[in-house]
Scaffold this motif. Structure first.
Motif, short mmCIF file in Angstrom:
data_model
loop_
_atom_site.label_atom_id
_atom_site.label_comp_id
_atom_site.label_asym_id
_atom_site.label_seq_id
_atom_site.Cartn_x
_atom_site.Cartn_y
_atom_site.Cartn_z
N LEU A 153 9.94 -17.42 1.55
CA LEU A 153 9.16 -15.95 1.28
C LEU A 153 9.42 -14.95 2.32
O LEU A 153 9.68 -15.32 3.61
N PRO A 154 9.57 -13.81 1.83
CA PRO A 154 9.39 -12.50 2.86
C PRO A 154 8.18 -12.37 3.62
O PRO A 154 7.01 -12.85 2.85
N ALA A 155 8.35 -12.16 4.77
CA ALA A 155 7.16 -11.82 5.45
C ALA A 155 6.15 -10.91 4.82
O ALA A 155 4.75 -11.08 4.63
N ARG A 156 6.71 -9.85 4.48
CA ARG A 156 6.01 -8.58 3.82
C ARG A 156 5.13 -9.17 2.40
O ARG A 156 6.04 -9.84 1.71
N ALA A 157 4.04 -8.98 2.69
CA ALA A 157 3.11 -9.26 1.54
C ALA A 157 2.99 -10.77 1.14
O ALA A 157 2.35 -11.21 0.07
N THR A 158 3.33 -11.49 2.11
CA THR A 158 3.37 -12.97 1.82
C THR A 158 1.92 -13.41 2.57
O THR A 158 1.62 -13.05 3.70
N ARG A 159 1.00 -14.25 2.01
CA ARG A 159 -0.56 -14.48 2.49
C ARG A 159 -0.67 -15.94 2.03
O ARG A 159 -0.17 -16.39 1.17
N VAL A 290 -8.38 10.16 3.14
CA VAL A 290 -7.88 8.81 3.45
C VAL A 290 -6.79 8.48 2.60
O VAL A 290 -6.78 8.39 1.39
N PRO A 291 -5.72 7.87 3.51
CA PRO A 291 -4.46 7.63 2.74
C PRO A 291 -4.55 6.12 2.11
O PRO A 291 -5.26 5.41 2.72
N THR A 292 -3.91 5.87 0.98
CA THR A 292 -4.02 4.47 0.29
C THR A 292 -2.76 3.78 0.70
O THR A 292 -1.66 4.20 1.07
N ALA A 293 -3.08 2.45 0.66
CA ALA A 293 -1.63 1.54 1.08
C ALA A 293 -1.68 0.41 0.02
O ALA A 293 -2.64 -0.47 -0.04
N SER A 294 -0.56 0.23 -0.71
CA SER A 294 -0.55 -0.92 -1.66
C SER A 294 0.33 -1.81 -1.43
O SER A 294 0.16 -3.02 -1.93
N GLY A 295 1.34 -1.84 -0.62
CA GLY A 295 2.59 -2.69 -0.35
C GLY A 295 2.06 -4.04 0.49
O GLY A 295 2.89 -4.82 0.69
N LEU A 296 1.06 -3.89 1.30
CA LEU A 296 0.71 -4.68 2.19
C LEU A 296 -0.71 -5.15 2.06
O LEU A 296 -1.46 -4.56 1.81
N PRO A 297 -1.07 -6.47 2.14
CA PRO A 297 -2.37 -7.02 1.95
C PRO A 297 -3.16 -6.25 3.10
O PRO A 297 -2.55 -6.07 4.05
N ALA A 298 -4.33 -6.36 3.11
CA ALA A 298 -5.13 -5.51 3.93
C ALA A 298 -5.24 -6.35 5.38
O ALA A 298 -5.04 -5.60 6.49
N THR A 299 -5.04 -7.86 5.55
CA THR A 299 -4.71 -8.42 6.75
C THR A 299 -3.49 -7.92 7.63
O THR A 299 -3.51 -7.74 8.82
N GLN A 300 -2.21 -7.64 6.77
CA GLN A 300 -1.14 -7.08 7.18
C GLN A 300 -1.14 -6.03 7.67
O GLN A 300 -0.54 -5.37 8.45
N LEU A 301 -1.83 -5.09 6.91
CA LEU A 301 -2.02 -3.64 7.04
C LEU A 301 -2.64 -3.24 8.18
O LEU A 301 -2.37 -2.42 8.90
N ARG A 302 -3.72 -4.10 8.57
CA ARG A 302 -4.29 -4.12 9.94
C ARG A 302 -3.39 -4.16 11.23
O ARG A 302 -3.39 -3.66 12.26
N ILE A 303 -2.26 -5.19 11.07
CA ILE A 303 -1.40 -5.22 12.17
C ILE A 303 -0.51 -4.05 12.30
O ILE A 303 -0.23 -3.53 13.34
N LEU A 304 -0.05 -3.61 11.20
CA LEU A 304 0.92 -2.41 11.11
C LEU A 304 0.05 -1.37 11.79
O LEU A 304 0.60 -0.54 12.56
N LEU A 305 -1.21 -0.91 11.26
CA LEU A 305 -2.01 0.15 11.81
C LEU A 305 -2.07 0.00 13.38
O LEU A 305 -2.23 0.85 14.33
N ALA A 306 -2.57 -1.24 13.74
CA ALA A 306 -2.65 -1.50 15.19
C ALA A 306 -1.54 -1.12 16.04
O ALA A 306 -1.43 -0.68 17.05
N LEU A 307 -0.23 -1.64 15.59
CA LEU A 307 0.80 -1.41 16.23
C LEU A 307 1.17 -0.08 16.27
O LEU A 307 1.61 0.36 17.28
N TRP A 308 1.07 0.84 15.05
CA TRP A 308 1.45 2.16 15.26
C TRP A 308 0.47 2.90 16.08
O TRP A 308 0.85 3.83 16.99
N LEU A 309 -0.96 2.66 16.11
CA LEU A 309 -1.73 3.37 16.89
C LEU A 309 -1.64 2.96 18.40
O LEU A 309 -2.37 3.84 19.09
N SER A 310 -1.20 1.73 18.51
CA SER A 310 -1.02 1.46 20.27
C SER A 310 -0.10 2.48 20.85
O SER A 310 -0.07 2.65 22.35
#
Length: 337
Positions: A153-159, A290-310
């Motif tokens: 499975l690809p990492a992206r969107a796998t949960r 507020v921007p919408t995000a469809s390609g990642l589940p909320a759990t993975q979106l949180r990691i992306l946002l934390a990485l970028w905001l860091s």
């Protein structure tokens, strides 16, 4: 000879039963004991031994650092990496690694649903499949993968989609990219991946991003608590296609343009997030900025946002551009923010 590095982090695959419950205790060598991989040479690295439900962003960064160090090693270079990991938060570690992965060599996460000392444990098969996948030339260039119950499975969107089933993981966006059966790895699809972004620094460890799920009667209390606690970002897991209510919309409207980034996701496993409904729904949130995000589940979106905001400020236009480039699966995936 193909060389694969196995990084052990704990999880059920490394756990044994104790009086206090199932606990991660086993080393990488113990997890691999008795396994035979033919002409594949396996080296082991004990990084940590914890249940993944205890992991912090700091743990995730340490795993990323270990992967990077092994891929950069010039003496006895590795051909691929396997990470044994708890299933509870495997999806978070997988997306962090995939977001920053800039190497052709495969990085594969796997684990188990049954403890390492269980008579009918699924860990040995998953681990063998993961090593074969990491060693397969077919898997070069596919990014970070999760191998579980015979599926690649690809990492992206796998949960994780089931608490106890042996086939606990599923991609909610694009399905499996391949299978492992009878010692043979078959790849059927190549996942689309955005351009890698910079690896996490120590600042990532303490970048607070809260995940808030909407529900009947939700108000602004948890939003205010997140801001008061120092949140740099908030992921709203809306109901349905991405909805909230008037109280939440008012609270979020007051955060747009501040140093707190808010992104709209959904608590639903599959489907797009769109601003369709008014009167407190997603249309009002989108109108508020507020921007919408469809390609990642909320759990993975949180990691992306934390990485970028860091490493970046919560400037609305840049957050929106980053989400479009790295959270939504679209033809524009390879644009830089």
């Amino acid at each position: 000879m193909t060389r694969i590095a196995v990084i052990a982090t704990g999880g059920t695959i490394a756990s044994t039963a104790t009086e206090g419950g199932v606990v991660a205790t086993r080393t990488a060598a113990a997890v691999l004991e008795g396994a035979v991989f033919g002409d594949i040479e396996v080296e082991t690295h004990d990084l940590m031994t914890v249940g993944s439900y205890r992991m912090t962003l700091g743990h995730l960064r340490l795993i990323s650092d270990e992967v990077d160090g092994l891929l950069r090693r010039s003496h006895d270079p590795v051909d691929g990496i396997v990470i044994t990991h708890g299933t509870d938060t495997m999806e978070e570690t997988a997306i962090l690694l995939d977001l920053v992965h800039d190497d052709e060599r495969p990085v594969v996460l796997t684990g188990a649903q049954r403890a390492g000392d269980a008579r009918d444990g699924d860990g040995p098969r998953n681990l063998a499949d993961a090593v074969l996948t990491a060693a397969s030339p077919q898997c070069r260039g596919l990014g970070v993968l999760i191998v579980f119950a015979g599926r690649v499975l690809p990492a992206r969107a796998t949960r994780k989609v089931h608490t106890t089933a042996l086939d606990a993981f599923r991609s909610t966006a694009c399905g499996a990219v391949g299978t492992v059966a009878d010692g043979t790895v078959t790849v059927d699809a190549v996942p689309r991946r955005p351009r890698p972004i910079p690896r996490p620094t120590a600042a990532f460890d303490d970048t607070r991003v809260d995940l808030l799920e909407m529900y009947p009667g939700a108000d602004d209390v948890l939003i205010a608590a997140a801001v008061s606690a120092g949140a740099r970002g908030i992921v709203l897991a809306g109901t349905g296609i991405g909805n909230a209510n008037p109280v939440v919309v008012t609270a979020v409207r007051g955060l747009v343009g501040t140093d707190v980034a808010v992104v709209l996701s959904t608590r639903v496993p599959e489907g797009p997030v769109q601003g369709v409904y008014g009167d407190g729904g997603g249309a009002d949130l989108v109108a508020a900025g507020v921007p919408t995000a469809s390609g990642l589940p909320a759990t993975q979106l949180r990691i992306l946002l934390a990485l970028w905001l860091s490493e970046n400020k919560a400037e609305p236009d840049r957050v929106r551009s980053m989400i479009a480039a790295h959270a939504d699966i679209a033809e524009e995936d390879n644009k830089e923010e």
